[in-house]
Scaffold this active site. Sequence first.
Site, PDB file in Angstrom:
ATOM      1  CB  SER A   1      -0.930  -0.005   1.218  1.00  0.00           C
ATOM      2  OG  SER A   1      -1.688   1.181   1.292  1.00  0.00           O
ATOM      3  CD1 TRP A   2       5.046   4.006   3.590  1.00  0.00           C
ATOM      4  CD2 TRP A   2       3.635   5.300   2.449  1.00  0.00           C
ATOM      5  NE1 TRP A   2       5.459   5.312   3.726  1.00  0.00           N
ATOM      6  CE2 TRP A   2       4.602   6.138   3.031  1.00  0.00           C
ATOM      7  CE3 TRP A   2       2.633   5.875   1.657  1.00  0.00           C
ATOM      8  CZ2 TRP A   2       4.629   7.516   2.867  1.00  0.00           C
ATOM      9  CZ3 TRP A   2       2.648   7.259   1.489  1.00  0.00           C
ATOM     10  CH2 TRP A   2       3.638   8.061   2.092  1.00  0.00           C
TER      11      TRP A   2
ATOM     12  CE  LYS B   1       6.058   6.559   8.856  1.00  0.00           C
ATOM     13  NZ  LYS B   1       4.827   7.381   8.769  1.00  0.00           N
TER      14      LYS B   1
ATOM     15  CE  LYS C   1       3.365   5.939  12.589  1.00  0.00           C
ATOM     16  NZ  LYS C   1       2.360   5.456  11.613  1.00  0.00           N
TER      17      LYS C   1
END
Length: 337
Positions: free
Chosen positions: A16-17, A111, A196
């Site tokens: 997706s990214w 990440k 996060k």
Amino acid sequence: MNRPQPARAAVFSAGSWGTAVAKIMADAGCDVVIHARRAEIADAINTTHRNPDYHADVELPAALTATTHPAAALDGADFLVLSIPAQSLRANLTAWAPHIGPDTVIVSLMKGIELGSGLRASQVIGQATGVPPERIAVLSGPNLAREIMAGQPAAATIACPDEGAAHRVQQACHTPYFRPYRDTDVIGCELGGAVKNVIALAVGIATGMGLGHNATAMLITRGLAETTRLAVAMGAHPATLAGLAGLGDLVATCSSPLSRNRTFGTHLGQGLTVAQAVAATRQTTEGVKSAEAIQALAHAHHVEMPITDVVCALLHEKVTLDEAVAALMQRPPKPER
């Protein structure tokens, strides 16, 4: 008069990214090759200009092609963009490293923190490839792939010790809808992006339990505080955590139902087991994979991270949902700063 050749980018992988960043770079004028693991995905991108697994409704730019061969993707690449699960990064790079050019700048979209070693993605990249830090950049920010594929405005931070390399990456992904800033604080950008995800799990859990907006705001705010404590202890600049790669990414990931980490947490908050939440989410959820590694970093640097501790306990099913809430709310009162 000869026109300069467009920059060439190899994007690993077709998730997706990765697909979203490949589109950004193609729209910015780069020749982009996506490395796909499966031949049917590469064939579909080349013949229909669409990725059938992700964002199938969006037509990809003509300058974007795909291949299943790492060497072909990396041939002449000015940039290698990595968007793969953090826990498989080292093994994959070991196989790809011989094909990376001597001047190629590696751009990490990951990440997560490597389990066992506690290393950030840029550190793993350096160890696995021998590429110096000056040629390793990190792109991080409040970037939900679905919105970017729709051409909605977004921004990100590109961090690299070499400002020249950061500037080149910045130029290679600057479009009318995507605004990149540059920085040199790689540690802050990577930790903001990794932690996060864990905080978003906590917000999702609270949402699934129906705990309300006050609880969400509390978790985001105190989550930023513990992220900043860890990042500063590891050498980051505190201002980085107040920027796009810190607060910006945290707000987007914790607020949007498009966030897979928040969605995973919501499943847990609604009573699903970890295994059931994995099945329901159906995508890599970096917060689940990296939470334990982040907790280990906190312990090693003597940093208090109570939200991370509670999320880890829930993921290992050591506490119930009600016990997790009590563990946070019944901590001794203290000054806010």
